[in-house]
Design a protein around this motif. Structure first.
Motif, PDB file in Angstrom:
ATOM      1  N   GLN A 124      30.852  37.759  42.424  1.00 31.15           N
ATOM      2  CA  GLN A 124      31.922  37.386  43.340  1.00 31.15           C
ATOM      3  C   GLN A 124      32.454  36.002  43.021  1.00 31.15           C
ATOM      4  O   GLN A 124      33.603  35.704  43.290  1.00 31.15           O
ATOM      5  CB  GLN A 124      31.427  37.442  44.782  1.00 31.15           C
ATOM      6  CG  GLN A 124      31.303  38.839  45.312  1.00 31.15           C
ATOM      7  CD  GLN A 124      30.913  38.839  46.769  1.00 31.15           C
ATOM      8  OE1 GLN A 124      30.421  37.852  47.282  1.00 31.15           O
ATOM      9  NE2 GLN A 124      31.138  39.946  47.414  1.00 31.15           N
TER      10      GLN A 124
ATOM     11  N   THR B  99      38.754  35.986  40.259  1.00 26.07           N
ATOM     12  CA  THR B  99      39.425  35.423  41.422  1.00 26.07           C
ATOM     13  C   THR B  99      40.869  35.045  41.087  1.00 26.07           C
ATOM     14  O   THR B  99      41.791  35.357  41.852  1.00 26.07           O
ATOM     15  CB  THR B  99      38.665  34.181  41.926  1.00 26.07           C
ATOM     16  OG1 THR B  99      37.311  34.547  42.170  1.00 26.07           O
ATOM     17  CG2 THR B  99      39.279  33.623  43.183  1.00 26.07           C
TER      18      THR B  99
ATOM     19  N   SER C  68      42.994  38.264  40.473  1.00 25.64           N
ATOM     20  CA  SER C  68      43.270  38.962  41.728  1.00 25.64           C
ATOM     21  C   SER C  68      44.332  38.238  42.532  1.00 25.64           C
ATOM     22  O   SER C  68      45.244  38.857  43.100  1.00 25.64           O
ATOM     23  CB  SER C  68      41.992  39.081  42.566  1.00 25.64           C
ATOM     24  OG  SER C  68      41.025  39.806  41.873  1.00 25.64           O
TER      25      SER C  68
END
Length: 169
Positions: free
Chosen positions: A115, A121, A124
């Protein structure tokens, strides 16, 4: 009962001279040593006397012998009759680790996406931003929807012209 006394009372087995060679790694230094005997509690190795100052009590390392790697810690040294020193090693863990026979990254464990992966990140976030700018409701009110539809149409026309020039329709 101290650790050294406990180590000394363990049943030990001598090692044949043909099977005695081992590799001791302490820190970044690697030593080719001879295994004198072993037990469930640890090992005794023989090394040249000039290496005596390198084997400090409490130092940890690994001992590789006959395809297995053992985590060890040094208990102490003692002089032997043949001019070498005997170094007592205690096992840090009870299970020897098998020697890896392949080189490179392991094919068994694929890289998992975390994550906290920065690339995931950022990608996205960029995709969400482009989708919001291309949406008919918000994109029309901000004036960005036209540019996205015009870009998709021009890419489609270029692909159509390219396939047509090759004779494919």
């Amino acid at each position: 009962m101290s650790e050294e006394t406990h180590f000394a009372t363990a049943y030990s087995f001598s090692v044949d001279a043909a099977d005695a060679y081992a590799v001791l790694r302490v820190g970044r230094t690697t030593f080719r040593v001879q295994l004198v005997d072993f037990s469930w509690a640890g090992f005794t190795i023989s090394a040249p006397k000039k290496w005596a100052r390198r084997f400090k009590k409490g130092t940890s390392g690994t001992l590789s012998h006959q395809g297995t790697k053992h985590s060890i810690s040094i208990l102490g040294t003692a002089a032997s009759a043949d001019g070498n020193i005997h170094v007592s090693l205690a096992r840090a863990d009870g299970k020897p680790q098998p020697k890896r026979t392949i080189y490179g990254p392991s094919k068994v464990r694929p890289r998992g996406v975390q994550q906290g992966d920065a690339i995931l990140t950022a990608a996205s976030g960029l995709c969400i931003l482009l989708l919001v700018l291309a949406m008919p409701g918000w994109g029309d009110s901000w004036g960005t929807s036209y540019y996205f539809t015009d870009g998709v149409n021009s890419i489609g026309r270029a692909l159509y012209q390219m396939l047509r020039s090759f004779g494919l329709r």
